[in-house]
Design an enzyme around this catalytic site. Structure first.
Site, PDB file in Angstrom:
ATOM      1  N   GLY A 409       0.821  -1.204   0.000  1.00  0.00           N
ATOM      2  CA  GLY A 409       0.000   0.000   0.000  1.00  0.00           C
ATOM      3  C   GLY A 409       0.856   1.256   0.000  1.00  0.00           C
ATOM      4  O   GLY A 409       1.926   1.314  -0.612  1.00  0.00           O
ATOM      5  N   SER A 410       0.413   2.256   0.732  1.00  0.00           N
ATOM      6  CA  SER A 410       1.044   3.584   0.670  1.00  0.00           C
ATOM      7  C   SER A 410       2.453   3.635   1.246  1.00  0.00           C
ATOM      8  O   SER A 410       3.158   4.637   1.052  1.00  0.00           O
ATOM      9  CB  SER A 410       0.166   4.603   1.384  1.00  0.00           C
ATOM     10  OG  SER A 410      -1.065   4.741   0.709  1.00  0.00           O
ATOM     11  N   THR A 411       2.877   2.607   1.963  1.00  0.00           N
ATOM     12  CA  THR A 411       4.261   2.611   2.461  1.00  0.00           C
ATOM     13  C   THR A 411       5.254   2.526   1.309  1.00  0.00           C
ATOM     14  O   THR A 411       6.451   2.757   1.494  1.00  0.00           O
ATOM     15  CB  THR A 411       4.508   1.442   3.436  1.00  0.00           C
ATOM     16  OG1 THR A 411       4.199   0.197   2.789  1.00  0.00           O
ATOM     17  CG2 THR A 411       3.675   1.588   4.683  1.00  0.00           C
TER      18      THR A 411
END
Length: 668
Positions: A409-411
């Site tokens: 995801g956004s990591t």
């Protein structure tokens, strides 16, 4: 005599002379090659077969008039009882002298108890061995036999970085039966119920041939806590039941470290076969998982052994060889058990993996997997019901979550940003103009990249701070497949992670998968086909506080070294670090709830969607959070992934549960 007749006479004479010469040559060759083997050759051939453990061929070389046994089968059996048991190899023969067909020789061999060397003699007749019993072994006779005693070393301890014991020797208890005091087999069902075993198991153990009426027959090993409960419930009121204390491997932190430290168990037949001639016996223990398995050789030490010739009463006639046991070495980990325990306490009811490391050294400070299981249960022996319960648990407590890979995801966004800065395809100050949803063109049909946060101005700093999906989807397409994939390779994504414990490989693309623009766009914000191992993700983030270099993650002390050097420039890491600081410092940043006045933190949240397609509303969500210090003497980087955070706060759930462990570590 005519010329023709003379010619024929000379021709016949030449043929005759040729035949004689050929016959003499054949005779000479036959003599040379069939003059037989020398006695020395016969001796070396015989012991060559011994070195190869080809006992049948040895038997064929014996003068049958001198053989002490009428059958080859007995000869082979006797030699196996000695040479296989002592693990004889590298057998060397040196002939000293020969007289009257008697060869004096020196034999040496390596064995389980060290090197053996002695002198002997052997008779040869017509290339056959004149057998005597000392050829089997020095000072061997009908009344003597070879006895091998193994001496088990003391197993090393496993400790954390501060010397706290994670695995050591302690006290356990063995519940057993004394046959002479039993009320027959009437109580077996009651005993089986107490010990969570079955009647057949008890019967099999009680029917062993060695048992006398006063023999203690161990049935099951238990912990002290279990012992106290059994006594409280009245097990000792059953006639013939007895509880003895035993030495046992114990794990003081149990479930908190089970996936990391692992456990030992008694060896089974498979172990004995795999580790043949390494000194393991049916009563030995062996590391089965975790550090216990990975460092089995160092922890176990070296088994000692003694080879004796004993008489029929088992009295030692002669000690042939002896090697002392060497105790195992302690293994000191980089783990901080207090931090490990704090992370476990926060997530023990979740399906999660947490990694904490020192980004300046690569030392792993915590490695947690939840839910967990009891290492102590495995050492002492699980009941069938307990084993089935663990295996059938939908939360899979036996699975080490930190070994797995997950959609990041956004990591993944700071990594995409760093690649864009390195390839000059992202201008950090450029405003891409915020969009709530976006697609490259109409060829994507109904597929759009959407975001919950579309900040304005739509620059890199705000895109990281507010976690804008669209910004990074567009940026990934600008970076392009070739640049993106080359940097994934530079970061070792898709390669084996060099670590003491086996970890699943991360990936950025499925094999043989067609790469579309849509896939590249999704990869930019951590969806697509990217799967990341938590430890590798944490290691990549460490580059942002190490001027672009990454230290190799390790969990055993004394192994600090650079893994990937200068994967990003100092300029790039400075920009990304400042943006990650802002993601926590900004009041509207996704990680602001962990903000500290006294310590500058940098971090990134991530919520990964696990669903079949864009319109699927039944899928689950993974919550990620990575946070690190940037100017503290207590350097730490923590990454946690938690499954099924949908409707539980998403990545915010992880941020909240990271506060306490982080505060604990920073307060030291």
């Amino acid at each position: 005599m005519t010329i023709r007749e003379d010619y024929h006479m000379n021709r016949k004479r030449n043929v005759f002379i040729g035949l004689i010469t050929c016959a003499l040559l054949i005779t000479t060759v036959f003599f040379v090659f069939n003059q037989g083997k020398s006695n020395e050759q016969v001796v070396k051939e015989y012991f060559g077969f011994l070195n190869d453990r080809n006992y049948k061929q040895m038997y064929q070389m014996l003068d049958q008039k001198t053989v002490y046994t009428p059958t080859q089968k007995y000869f082979v059996k006797k030699h196996k009882e000695i040479y296989d048991v002592i693990d004889a190899k590298n057998i060397q023969i040196k002939v000293l002298n020969e007289k009257d067909n008697i060869i004096k020789y020196q034999i040496s061999m390596d064995t389980i108890a060290g090197k053996i060397k002695y002198k002997n003699k052997i008779g040869i007749k017509d290339e056959k061995i004149q057998f005597n019993k000392e050829l089997i072994f020095d000072e061997f006779s009908d009344k003597n036999k070879i006895k091998v005693t193994t001496i088990q070393p003391f197993r090393g301890y496993i400790l954390d970085r501060n010397g706290k014991y994670l695995a050591k020797q302690g006290n356990g208890y063995s519940v057993g039966l004394v046959r002479g005091k039993l009320n027959g087999e009437n109580d077996y069902s009651k005993i089986a119920e107490y010990l969570e075993t079955d009647i057949e198991t008890i019967q099999n153990k009680m029917n062993a041939s060695w048992i006398n009426d006063d023999s203690f027959v161990p049935i099951k090993n238990i912990s002290e806590q279990r012992k106290d409960k059994l006594i409280q419930h009245g097990i000792l009121k059953i006639g013939g039941v007895k509880i003895n204390s035993i030495s046992s491997r114990i794990y003081p932190y149990d479930k908190i470290t089970s996936h990391l430290v692992g456990y030992v168990q008694n060896v089974n037949s498979k172990d004995l076969k795999k580790h043949k001639n390494e000194g393991y016996t049916s009563s030995s223990v062996i590391g089965k998982s975790g550090i216990e398995a990975a460092y089995e050789r160092q922890l176990r030490g070296e088994v000692g052994a003694r080879i004796d010739i004993v008489d029929e009463n088992n009295n030692i006639v002669k000690t042939v060889a002896e090697r002392e046991a060497k105790d195992g070495k302690d293994i000191r980990l980089t783990i901080d058990i207090d931090l490990q325990q704090s992370l476990y306490n926060e997530y023990q009811n979740d399906k999660s993996a947490s990694v904490a490391l020192n980004p300046k050294t690569g030392e792993v400070l915590a490695l947690v997997s939840t839910p967990s299981y009891s290492s102590n249960d495995f050492v002492l022996g699980l009941s069938t019901d307990k084993w089935n319960e663990l295996n059938n648990d939908v939360n899979q407590p036996l699975m080490s979550c930190y070994k797995q890979t997950y959609t990041p995801g956004s990591t993944m966004k700071p990594i995409t940003a760093a690649i864009g800065l390195e390839t000059k395809t992202i201008d950090p100050n450029k405003d891409l103009r915020a969009k709530d949803k976006w697609q490259k063109d109409s060829s994507w049909g109904n597929y759009y990249v959407t975001t919950l946060h579309a900040p304005s101005p739509n620059n890199l700093k705000n895109a990281i701070t507010y976690s804008d999906n669209v910004y990074f989807a567009r940026s990934a397409l600008n970076i392009g497949k070739e640049n993106l994939f080359n940097y994934y390779k530079n970061l070792k994504i898709g390669e084996k992670i060099p670590f003491e414990l086996a970890l699943n490989k991360s990936q950025y693309i499925n094999k043989n998968q067609k790469v579309s623009d849509q896939l590249i766009a999704d990869s930019g914000y951590g969806q697509g086909q990217i799967l990341m191992n938590p430890l590798q993700l944490a290691s990549i983030y460490s580059a942002f506080v190490n001027n672009g270099s990454i230290y190799q993650p390790h969990i055993v002390q004394g192994q600090t070294k650079t893994w990937i050097k200068n994967v990003f420039s100092k300029e790039t890491t400075k920009i990304i670090k400042e943006d990650l600081i802002n993601a926590i410092a900004d009041e509207n940043g996704t990680g602001h709830s962990i903000y500290h006045d006294s310590v500058t933190l940098a971090g990134k949240t991530g919520t990964a969607e696990i669903k079949q397609n864009q319109s699927d509303t039944t899928g689950t969500e993974l919550g990620w959070f990575t946070v690190m210090t940037t100017d503290s003497q207590q350097s730490i980087l923590m990454t946690t992934v938690v499954e099924d955070v949908k409707n539980r706060g998403g990545s915010g759930y992880v941020v909240e549960h990271t506060k306490k462990p982080l505060d604990l570590y920073l307060s030291k």
